[in-house]
Scaffold this motif. Structure first.
Motif, PDB file in Angstrom:
ATOM      1  N   HIS A 138       7.067  22.026   0.201  1.00  0.00           N
ATOM      2  CA  HIS A 138       8.401  21.982   0.762  1.00  0.00           C
ATOM      3  C   HIS A 138       8.777  20.509   0.948  1.00  0.00           C
ATOM      4  CE1 HIS A 138      11.331  22.512   4.086  1.00  0.00           C
ATOM      5  NE2 HIS A 138      11.548  23.678   3.525  1.00  0.00           N
ATOM      6  N   VAL A 139      10.074  20.202   0.983  1.00  0.00           N
ATOM      7  CA  VAL A 139      10.453  18.797   1.194  1.00  0.00           C
ATOM      8  C   VAL A 139       9.919  18.243   2.516  1.00  0.00           C
ATOM      9  CG1 VAL A 139      12.477  18.626  -0.298  1.00  0.00           C
ATOM     10  CG2 VAL A 139      12.725  19.543   2.013  1.00  0.00           C
ATOM     11  N   GLY A 140       9.724  19.150   3.489  1.00  0.00           N
ATOM     12  CA  GLY A 140       9.159  18.728   4.773  1.00  0.00           C
ATOM     13  C   GLY A 140       7.725  18.237   4.628  1.00  0.00           C
ATOM     14  N   HIS A 141       6.937  18.946   3.796  1.00  0.00           N
ATOM     15  CA  HIS A 141       5.580  18.458   3.514  1.00  0.00           C
ATOM     16  C   HIS A 141       5.655  17.063   2.908  1.00  0.00           C
ATOM     17  CE1 HIS A 141       4.635  22.922   3.078  1.00  0.00           C
ATOM     18  NE2 HIS A 141       3.764  22.526   3.987  1.00  0.00           N
ATOM     19  N   ALA A 142       6.546  16.923   1.916  1.00  0.00           N
ATOM     20  CA  ALA A 142       6.669  15.645   1.211  1.00  0.00           C
ATOM     21  C   ALA A 142       7.011  14.532   2.194  1.00  0.00           C
ATOM     22  CB  ALA A 142       7.724  15.754   0.128  1.00  0.00           C
ATOM     23  N   GLU A 143       7.823  14.850   3.174  1.00  0.00           N
ATOM     24  CA  GLU A 143       8.200  13.845   4.174  1.00  0.00           C
ATOM     25  C   GLU A 143       6.975  13.357   4.945  1.00  0.00           C
ATOM     26  OE1 GLU A 143      10.583  15.322   7.399  1.00  0.00           O
ATOM     27  OE2 GLU A 143      11.496  13.370   7.787  1.00  0.00           O
ATOM     28  N   VAL A 144       6.148  14.322   5.392  1.00  0.00           N
ATOM     29  CA  VAL A 144       4.962  13.965   6.165  1.00  0.00           C
ATOM     30  C   VAL A 144       3.995  13.136   5.318  1.00  0.00           C
ATOM     31  CG1 VAL A 144       2.928  14.892   7.353  1.00  0.00           C
ATOM     32  CG2 VAL A 144       5.143  15.991   7.634  1.00  0.00           C
ATOM     33  N   TYR A 145       3.731  13.613   4.096  1.00  0.00           N
ATOM     34  CA  TYR A 145       2.732  12.911   3.288  1.00  0.00           C
ATOM     35  C   TYR A 145       3.220  11.539   2.861  1.00  0.00           C
ATOM     36  CZ  TYR A 145       1.045  17.636   3.311  1.00  0.00           C
ATOM     37  OH  TYR A 145       0.640  18.862   3.733  1.00  0.00           O
ATOM     38  N   THR A 146       4.517  11.450   2.548  1.00  0.00           N
ATOM     39  CA  THR A 146       5.045  10.147   2.142  1.00  0.00           C
ATOM     40  C   THR A 146       4.979   9.157   3.298  1.00  0.00           C
ATOM     41  OG1 THR A 146       6.534  11.244   0.594  1.00  0.00           O
ATOM     42  CG2 THR A 146       7.030   8.967   1.153  1.00  0.00           C
ATOM     43  N   ALA A 147       5.391   9.591   4.474  1.00  0.00           N
ATOM     44  CA  ALA A 147       5.390   8.686   5.623  1.00  0.00           C
ATOM     45  C   ALA A 147       3.972   8.207   5.912  1.00  0.00           C
ATOM     46  CB  ALA A 147       5.980   9.381   6.843  1.00  0.00           C
ATOM     47  N   CYS A 148       3.010   9.131   5.944  1.00  0.00           N
ATOM     48  CA  CYS A 148       1.622   8.742   6.184  1.00  0.00           C
ATOM     49  C   CYS A 148       1.140   7.828   5.065  1.00  0.00           C
ATOM     50  CB  CYS A 148       0.716   9.970   6.270  1.00  0.00           C
ATOM     51  SG  CYS A 148       0.844  10.812   7.852  1.00  0.00           S
ATOM     52  N   ASP A 149       1.555   8.141   3.852  1.00  0.00           N
ATOM     53  CA  ASP A 149       1.072   7.368   2.711  1.00  0.00           C
ATOM     54  C   ASP A 149       1.596   5.936   2.729  1.00  0.00           C
ATOM     55  OD1 ASP A 149      -0.472   7.336   0.317  1.00  0.00           O
ATOM     56  OD2 ASP A 149       1.418   7.088  -0.760  1.00  0.00           O
ATOM     57  N   ILE A 150       2.854   5.779   3.109  1.00  0.00           N
ATOM     58  CA  ILE A 150       3.419   4.431   3.196  1.00  0.00           C
ATOM     59  C   ILE A 150       2.645   3.628   4.229  1.00  0.00           C
ATOM     60  CG2 ILE A 150       5.445   3.147   3.998  1.00  0.00           C
ATOM     61  CD1 ILE A 150       7.133   5.408   2.695  1.00  0.00           C
ATOM     62  N   TYR A 151       2.379   4.265   5.332  1.00  0.00           N
ATOM     63  CA  TYR A 151       1.638   3.600   6.388  1.00  0.00           C
ATOM     64  C   TYR A 151       0.219   3.265   5.925  1.00  0.00           C
ATOM     65  CZ  TYR A 151       0.527   2.495  11.250  1.00  0.00           C
ATOM     66  OH  TYR A 151       0.172   1.857  12.406  1.00  0.00           O
ATOM     67  N   ALA A 152      -0.394   4.219   5.229  1.00  0.00           N
ATOM     68  CA  ALA A 152      -1.767   4.014   4.745  1.00  0.00           C
ATOM     69  C   ALA A 152      -1.821   2.865   3.745  1.00  0.00           C
ATOM     70  CB  ALA A 152      -2.294   5.294   4.105  1.00  0.00           C
ATOM     71  N   ARG A 153      -0.870   2.849   2.823  1.00  0.00           N
ATOM     72  CA  ARG A 153      -0.869   1.796   1.803  1.00  0.00           C
ATOM     73  C   ARG A 153      -0.590   0.438   2.436  1.00  0.00           C
ATOM     74  NH1 ARG A 153      -0.411   3.344  -3.687  1.00  0.00           N
ATOM     75  NH2 ARG A 153      -0.460   5.600  -3.968  1.00  0.00           N
ATOM     76  N   TYR A 154       0.294   0.428   3.406  1.00  0.00           N
ATOM     77  CA  TYR A 154       0.574  -0.822   4.122  1.00  0.00           C
ATOM     78  C   TYR A 154      -0.688  -1.325   4.827  1.00  0.00           C
ATOM     79  CZ  TYR A 154       2.113  -3.604   8.150  1.00  0.00           C
ATOM     80  OH  TYR A 154       2.235  -4.561   9.119  1.00  0.00           O
ATOM     81  N   GLU A 155      -1.355  -0.425   5.540  1.00  0.00           N
ATOM     82  CA  GLU A 155      -2.547  -0.832   6.295  1.00  0.00           C
ATOM     83  C   GLU A 155      -3.671  -1.301   5.365  1.00  0.00           C
ATOM     84  OE1 GLU A 155      -2.769  -1.502   9.286  1.00  0.00           O
ATOM     85  OE2 GLU A 155      -1.370  -0.291  10.462  1.00  0.00           O
ATOM     86  N   ARG A 156      -3.783  -0.660   4.210  1.00  0.00           N
ATOM     87  CA  ARG A 156      -4.788  -1.121   3.244  1.00  0.00           C
ATOM     88  C   ARG A 156      -4.535  -2.574   2.865  1.00  0.00           C
ATOM     89  NH1 ARG A 156      -3.894   3.709   0.413  1.00  0.00           N
ATOM     90  NH2 ARG A 156      -5.471   5.206   1.080  1.00  0.00           N
TER      91      ARG A 156
END
Length: 998
Positions: free
Chosen positions: A50-68
């Motif tokens: 669902h687009v809601g899933h995509a929102e959660v994973y994208t937000a976490c992913d942006i944060y994860a990639r930034y922190e890396r």
RNA sequence: GGACACGUGGCGGAAUUGGUAUACGCGUACGUCUCAGAAGCGUAUGGGGCAACCCGUGAGAGUUCGAUUCUCUCCGUGUCCACCA
């Protein structure tokens, strides 16, 4: 020019990441550099992502990639909350096994998530429906059981007749319907397994202060736990030695209490019913109330009730005889299920009193009683020794008075209820328990022994039958068909244990069918009794038992002299099949070493808990009944886990658990555990599976522990958790509860799982309605990614608005983001082709953007970070004069590519590669900005007259106040506004404005 | 009924230790390119006024040199809770 082709770029880099295991969890981790990012565990629905899933994973992913890129060692994993009703309902309809449909849905989800370029370590993926996962869900259940936190209880439960299952309060909608199928929920008496989350109520409440969660979320948990301070008051039943205990938050109004109300489910009814003159009328009312659902019992309906004619209670403060009513506006599950009604100061009681013509006594003066002063802050009247006091001091005074007289005490009450975890369904983790119906139904002879009563301790058993749980327990046991011997032992003030043993032997028979229960010094009576008897009993249950004569209260020398104290526990332990030692987990009266010593000597089961009252002296100690009701139940031994979910079942819901129909489920059980033993056929609430998954991610293949202590120490607690606000009073509370239990059991050294938690908002359809098939407004994230590219999909969802806010979808907005990404691409192609260009004038803007984006990423303001990237690109095009377009130098453009890489990782990798880099951009260092560079040399000074903007002027950054003043007064426009007058006052805000007051 | 959150252009939204309201995107208009259209690119875009200027962050009041931001009252929307004594 090379054209932007997202589908080929994205596939290429996804493959690269996967084959090179770029997102493998790092091993060189320390407490300082670890970063555990957790997107909420999804239910793998057959309808796909669902687009809601995509929102959660994208937000976490942006944060994860930034922190890396910031040098952090990131752990990010996705798993599946795979058990649950939809798959089972689908199986009922289509006869496709839930495992098959679930695994198919998971494959689909995994593919979709990968296509979004989410940077998770797929080697750590877990599914709650796999035996190597639910083995540990079952292990958790046993951990709770061992710690006295899992128990069986017969209770009215929410029952959905369509799903044929029990629902937790959290799963019932506000209008009393089943969350899943919208059938009206009914009440049904069932025996269920419960987890004692209420025992953790105060800690769940208090520890909210130490976590970084949205304030509103914390408040909602506080309200759900619902702590209230007040008092318990005992009302004597007229012409009886029994009493009824009520809970009230307003003991100060006790003089105004003019009747009592019991809930229809109240346990007191059974005690009174024989004396009631209008018995059939009362029973009819109770029967009707039981049929009603919560929906029917809601407010605004007219109050109803029935008087228990022929019985009265006595108000302890003034001796007034009060009538007793049963009414369904009183809830059985809260407090004691009984209230003292104060119609003058409680709206509900007032309504009831008016309808039944009951007396109303005003005890609080001030304001209009019937409108304002239901609560009011007046002073007490008509209240004898409380007259003239304010509410607060009156409350203190009356509580002291009640405690002194032994008719009440201070009490803290919670709204939170224990968590029912049994489900009569197939598709869940089997509850790892065994039962023996013969033993369960067997009737025993109970002997209940009190302790020392010599000090006149009003809360001790001194008051004979009245004051502790013995009588309450006896009633329950007799109701269940057992026989009970519950004597007042002779000479309790100067106890002689030998004499007491003689008394028992003379007055009752003790044999193999006997269960002995002893409280405090009653435990010692049991040791002596068993020695003397030299016979086996079924069970010995010791409640906070005395072990040595040096009982902490040295004012009781009689205790030391009560017997010789030379017990041979080694011998005693042979006289019962089972010993249970129940103690206060805070060891307030009986010391820890004594309890442990005793349990060990007797080879017994030590259960530590928080008693309702110190030393288990309350009139009701539910834990005792809970533990006794476990007769005939036995946990599966840990080495036999997991209890495998069998395949040979019929899915059709019948109200009975489908596992009852499996032939293989109970295979070998009797051989292993003895004749008559069978497996519990119910399965666990799926919330149990999702209450601990974040531990499993740390060590998903461990077959010996749910996670190794090293892994737990290394990664926990979770640094950032993103999930929906719908889980506030379910999943999030349960996860905190699990963590605290693990902490208490010594498995972990922290007691909150999620340090920082945020919610994502709902993504609505283009019509601003919730996405649903019914409205035909559902957007499929994979379709969007296919058409515009995953990078566009990701960036658009983050650009829509603040993460936590609900916001509607807009396809034109998607196109706008795609336009931006294409500009970036075209620009990049030009930079790569024209490596000589070097425009330093862009550097300042670039450094400012680095600052802005770094700050926005830290605070999860992705929408404004993206806006900053857009502004930067726009500036380049604006620079175009004549034919020439301003281009970044290659090194500056590399910084720009790093900045967009968390948002649009695929195009970033491709551009990075085109710029000649062989390594992935994933572990490149996040750009730093140069504070000197972003320092502007001039700024636009705003000049206000009387707070209104009248002119602006460009001035040097370090301009002095005097110069500003001069500049302001020199302005033609300003002079016009001043009309020749001198400003009264000049306000100067450095770097911003000057304001002239005239 | 209660608690909490929110209310800014045509739309999604920016801006708060009180300091130049409407960043960025969408939409719209005009222009450019084209045989034409689409896409792209460019310019403009809160309302009123020829203009100076005036009015504008749900409504009203207050504090302040200055309020989208703080306080109070009211209105509206949303979410959660719902007889918890």
């Amino acid at each position: 020019m090379k054209k932007y082709n997202p589908s080929s770029i994205e596939k290429k880099w996804q493959k690269y990441w996967e084959t090179n295991k770029i997102f493998k969890t790092p091993t060189d981790v320390t407490k300082e550099n670890k970063m555990y990012i957790l997107p909420q565990l999804p239910y793998p629905s057959g309808f796909g992502l669902h687009v809601g899933h995509a929102e959660v994973y994208t937000a976490c992913d942006i944060y994860a990639r930034y922190e890396r890129m910031r040098g952090k060692k990131v752990l990010q994993v996705i798993g599946w909350d795979a058990f649950g009703l939809p798959a089972e309902n689908y199986a009922i309809k289509t006869n496709v096994h839930p495992r098959k449909s679930t695994d198919k849905a998971i494959d689909n989800f995994r593919k979709q998530i990968k296509a979004l370029g989410i940077s998770v370590d797929w080697d750590r993926e877990v599914g709650s429906h796999n035996p190597d996962y639910y083995k540990w869900t079952q292990w958790f259940f046993l951990l709770f059981y061992k710690r006295g936190l899992a128990y069986r209880k017969k209770q009215a439960v929410n029952w959905c007749d369509s799903c044929k299952t029990v629902l937790a309060n959290e799963q019932v909608t506000s209008d009393g319907k089943c969350e899943r199928c919208e059938t009206v929920v009914v009440q049904r008496e069932m025996e269920q397994w419960y987890l004692k989350i209420t025992e953790y109520a105060d800690r769940l409440l208090k520890d909210l202060d130490k976590i970084d969660w949205p304030e509103e979320t914390k408040k909602r948990q506080r309200d759900w736990i619902g702590r209230s301070e007040g008092a318990e008051v005992k009302f004597k039943i007229k012409d009886s030695d029994k009493e009824i205990t009520v809970f009230t938050t307003r003991p100060d109004t006790l003089f105004g209490s003019t009747f009592m109300v019991l809930a229809p489910e109240s346990v007191y009814t059974a005690e009174l019913i024989n004396k009631v003159l209008n018995r059939s009328e009362v029973e009819k009312y109770i029967g009707e109330a039981k049929l009603k659902t919560d929906l029917d019992r809601q407010i605004q309906k007219e109050k109803s009730g029935v008087e228990l004619k022929g019985v009265k209670v006595i108000n302890p403060v003034n001796g007034a005889e009060l009538p007793i009513y049963i009414a369904d506006y009183v809830l059985g599950g809260y407090g004691t299920g009984a209230i003292m009604a104060v119609p003058a100061h409680d709206e509900r009681d007032f309504e009831f009193a008016k309808k039944y013509g009951l007396k109303i006594v005003e005890v609080l003066k001030g304001g209009d009683i019937l409108k304002e002063a239901f609560v009011g802050d007046g002073e007490l009247v008509n209240s004898d020794f409380l007259n003239g006091l304010q509410i607060k001091s009156a409350t203190e005074k009356i509580i002291s008075w009640l405690e002194e007289k032994g008719v009440g005490k201070r009490k803290i009450q919670y709204k939170l209820r224990d968590w029912s975890v049994s489900r009569q369904r197939f598709w869940g983790a089997p509850i790892p328990m065994l039962h023996n119906d013969e033993l369960i139904n067997k009737k025993y002879h109970y002997v209940i022994l009190h302790g020392y009563t010599g000090t006149g301790d009003r809360n001790g058993p001194a008051a004979g039958d009245s004051y502790n749980w013995r009588r309450w327990l006896k009633n329950k046991l007799v109701q269940d068909g057992h026989t009970v011997f519950c004597p007042d032992l002779p000479n309790t003030t100067e106890p002689n244990i030998e004499e007491q043993v003689e008394y028992i032997l003379k007055n009752t028979e003790i044999n193999e069918e006997t269960i002995l229960i002893g409280h405090s010094l009653g435990g010692v009576v049991i040791y002596k009794l068993l020695e003397k008897l030299n016979k086996k009993v079924t069970k010995v249950f010791l409640v906070d038992p005395v072990v040595r004569p040096e009982f902490p209260d040295r004012a009781r020398p009689a205790v030391a002299k009560s017997c010789d104290w030379n017990f041979d526990f080694n011998k005693i332990k042979n006289f019962s099949k089972e010993f249970v030692v129940l103690g206060d987990a805070e060891f307030k009266t009986i010391f820890e070493k004594d309890l442990r010593y005793l349990a060990q000597q007797l080879n017994g089961n030590l259960v530590l808990t928080k008693p309702a009252e110190r030393h288990f002296t309350s009139a009701q100690e539910p834990i005792i009944v809970d533990l006794l009701e476990q007769a005939g139940w036995m946990p599966v031994s840990e080495s036999d886990l997991p209890v495998i979910l069998p395949n040979d079942v019929d899915f059709k819901p019948t109200g009975e658990s489908p596992l009852n129909y499996s032939k293989s489920f109970n295979k070998g059980v009797e051989k292993k555990y003895g004749k008559g033993w069978k497996r519990e056929p119910d399965t666990l609430d799926t919330f149990m599976c999702s209450s601990w998954y974040y531990f499993r991610y740390l060590d998903p293949k461990n077959d010996l522990e749910f996670a190794s202590p090293e892994a737990l120490k290394k990664w926990m607690p979770v640094d950032f958790y993103l999930g929906g606000p719908e889980h506030v009073n379910g999943h999030l509370l349960y996860s905190r509860f699990f963590t605290k239990v693990l902490f208490d059991a010594g498995y972990i050294d922290f007691d909150e799982p999620f340090i920082k938690h945020r919610h994502q908002g709902l993504i609505l359809g283009e019509d601003s309605r919730k996405m649903s098939k019914r409205w035909g407004n559902v957007i499929n994230p994979s379709d969007v990614a296919d058409e515009y590219g995953a990078d566009t999909m990701r960036m658009y969802e983050m650009f829509m608005g603040p993460l936590e806010q609900d916001k509607p979808w807009d396809t034109n907005g998607v196109k706008g983001v795609r336009r931006f990404i294409e500009r970036v691409w075209n620009y990049g192609v030009e930079v790569v082709a024209d490596k000589n260009t070097n425009d330093d004038s862009l550097s300042i803007d670039l450094h400012k953007t680095v600052k802005k984006i770094t700050e926005d990423l830290e605070s999860m303001k992705f929408n404004t970070a993206i806006a900053a990237l857009m502004i930067l690109i726009n500036k380049m095009y604006v620079k175009k004069d004549g034919e020439g377009k301003a281009l970044f130098s290659v090194s500056d453009f590399e910084i720009f590519v790093k900045l967009i890489s968390p948002f649009t990782p695929h195009i970033a990798e491709e551009l990075w590669n085109m710029l000649g880099h062989k390594e992935s951009i994933v572990f490149e260092k996040w750009p730093e900005f140069d504070p000197a560079k972003i320092q502007d040399k001039t700024f636009t000074l705003a000049i206000q007259v009387n707070g209104k903007l009248r002119d602006t002027v460009e001035v040097p950054a370090d301009i002095s106040e005097a110069e500003v003043r001069q500049k302001a007064l020199a302005s033609e426009k300003i002079q016009k506004w001043l009309e020749g007058k001198e400003p009264k006052k000049i306000i100067f805000v450095k770097g911003k404005l000057v304001s002239l007051v005239i």
